[in-house]
Write a protein that holds these residues in place. Structure first.
Motif, PDB file in Angstrom:
ATOM      1  N   SER A 101     -28.990  12.982 -23.291  1.00 30.02           N
ATOM      2  CA  SER A 101     -28.739  11.559 -23.521  1.00 30.02           C
ATOM      3  C   SER A 101     -29.547  10.733 -22.523  1.00 30.02           C
ATOM      4  N   ILE A 102     -29.725   9.466 -22.866  1.00 30.70           N
ATOM      5  CA  ILE A 102     -30.424   8.528 -21.992  1.00 30.70           C
ATOM      6  C   ILE A 102     -29.547   7.313 -21.787  1.00 30.70           C
ATOM      7  N   SER A 103     -29.296   6.959 -20.552  1.00 32.34           N
ATOM      8  CA  SER A 103     -28.507   5.756 -20.296  1.00 32.34           C
ATOM      9  C   SER A 103     -29.455   4.570 -20.137  1.00 32.34           C
ATOM     10  N   ASP A 104     -29.734   4.157 -18.929  1.00 30.70           N
ATOM     11  CA  ASP A 104     -30.590   2.990 -18.729  1.00 30.70           C
ATOM     12  C   ASP A 104     -32.061   3.319 -18.928  1.00 30.70           C
ATOM     13  N   ILE A 129     -31.894   9.969 -17.415  1.00 34.29           N
ATOM     14  CA  ILE A 129     -31.758  10.955 -18.484  1.00 34.29           C
ATOM     15  C   ILE A 129     -30.855  12.095 -18.053  1.00 34.29           C
ATOM     16  N   THR A 130     -29.938  12.434 -18.940  1.00 35.19           N
ATOM     17  CA  THR A 130     -29.127  13.628 -18.744  1.00 35.19           C
ATOM     18  C   THR A 130     -29.795  14.776 -19.494  1.00 35.19           C
ATOM     19  N   GLU A 158     -27.804  14.284 -14.583  1.00 36.59           N
ATOM     20  CA  GLU A 158     -28.580  13.077 -14.831  1.00 36.59           C
ATOM     21  C   GLU A 158     -29.568  12.864 -13.693  1.00 36.59           C
ATOM     22  N   ASP A 159     -30.781  12.462 -14.056  1.00 34.84           N
ATOM     23  CA  ASP A 159     -31.797  12.200 -13.055  1.00 34.84           C
ATOM     24  C   ASP A 159     -32.691  11.077 -13.551  1.00 34.84           C
ATOM     25  N   ALA A 160     -33.468  10.527 -12.647  1.00 33.82           N
ATOM     26  CA  ALA A 160     -34.402   9.458 -12.993  1.00 33.82           C
ATOM     27  C   ALA A 160     -35.771  10.047 -13.277  1.00 33.82           C
ATOM     28  N   TYR A 161     -36.383   9.582 -14.356  1.00 33.41           N
ATOM     29  CA  TYR A 161     -37.711  10.053 -14.743  1.00 33.41           C
ATOM     30  C   TYR A 161     -38.640   8.859 -14.912  1.00 33.41           C
ATOM     31  N   TRP A 162     -39.925   9.102 -14.640  1.00 37.38           N
ATOM     32  CA  TRP A 162     -40.921   8.034 -14.671  1.00 37.38           C
ATOM     33  C   TRP A 162     -42.108   8.423 -15.532  1.00 37.38           C
ATOM     34  N   GLY A 163     -42.683   7.412 -16.152  1.00 34.41           N
ATOM     35  CA  GLY A 163     -43.943   7.605 -16.835  1.00 34.41           C
ATOM     36  C   GLY A 163     -45.092   7.604 -15.845  1.00 34.41           C
ATOM     37  N   HIS A 177     -40.562  14.626 -20.203  1.00 34.39           N
ATOM     38  CA  HIS A 177     -41.814  13.902 -20.033  1.00 34.39           C
ATOM     39  C   HIS A 177     -41.686  12.515 -20.635  1.00 34.39           C
ATOM     40  N   LEU A 178     -42.241  11.529 -19.929  1.00 35.63           N
ATOM     41  CA  LEU A 178     -42.312  10.162 -20.421  1.00 35.63           C
ATOM     42  C   LEU A 178     -43.780   9.812 -20.588  1.00 35.63           C
ATOM     43  N   VAL A 179     -44.130   9.350 -21.758  1.00 39.91           N
ATOM     44  CA  VAL A 179     -45.518   8.994 -22.039  1.00 39.91           C
ATOM     45  C   VAL A 179     -45.581   7.531 -22.449  1.00 39.91           C
TER      46      VAL A 179
END
Length: 122
Positions: A30-33, A99-100, A108-113, A3-5
């Motif tokens: 882990s988090i890359s970009d 985020i991995t 690894e996938d892309a997550y959004w707030g 989750h991104l808040v």
């Protein structure tokens, strides 16, 4: 689950400042970009600024010299300091992270707030 808040949006007068924050939580290896994007009414979502895991930054031309992106790897957090805001900066701002996640096979996938509204108005 990840989750991104986001927090920190609001209403400000032209020339004012706001600071956005976005914290990631969950099953994170882990988090890359990390990055901030914005979407104005009737327009496509666009990149505002990004930062790599080793601190390299990239800015859209229209925010260079006004916005600063930073990250705290220990807290899985990315921030955007926005100075000298202009009416045309009005938009919904979204944070995004690559985020991995922990899994039998980590991936690894892309997550959004969820987005935070920034309104610049006199």
């Amino acid at each position: 689950q990840v989750h991104l808040v986001e927090s920190g949006g609001g209403v400000v007068q032209p020339g004012g400042s706001l600071r956005l924050s976005c914290a990631a939580s969950g099953n994170i290896a882990s988090i890359s970009d990390m990055g901030w994007y914005r979407q104005a009414p009737g327009k496509q979502r666009e990149l505002v600024a990004s930062i790599t895991s080793d601190g390299r930054t990239n800015y859209a031309d229209y925010v260079k010299g006004r916005f600063t992106i930073s990250r705290d790897n220990a807290k899985n957090t990315v921030r955007l300091q926005m100075n000298n805001l202009q009416v045309e900066d009005t938009a919904v701002f979204y944070c995004g992270m690559s985020i991995t996640v922990y899994a039998v096979v980590p991936y690894e996938d892309a997550y959004w707030g969820q987005g935070t509204q920034v309104t610049v108005s006199s």
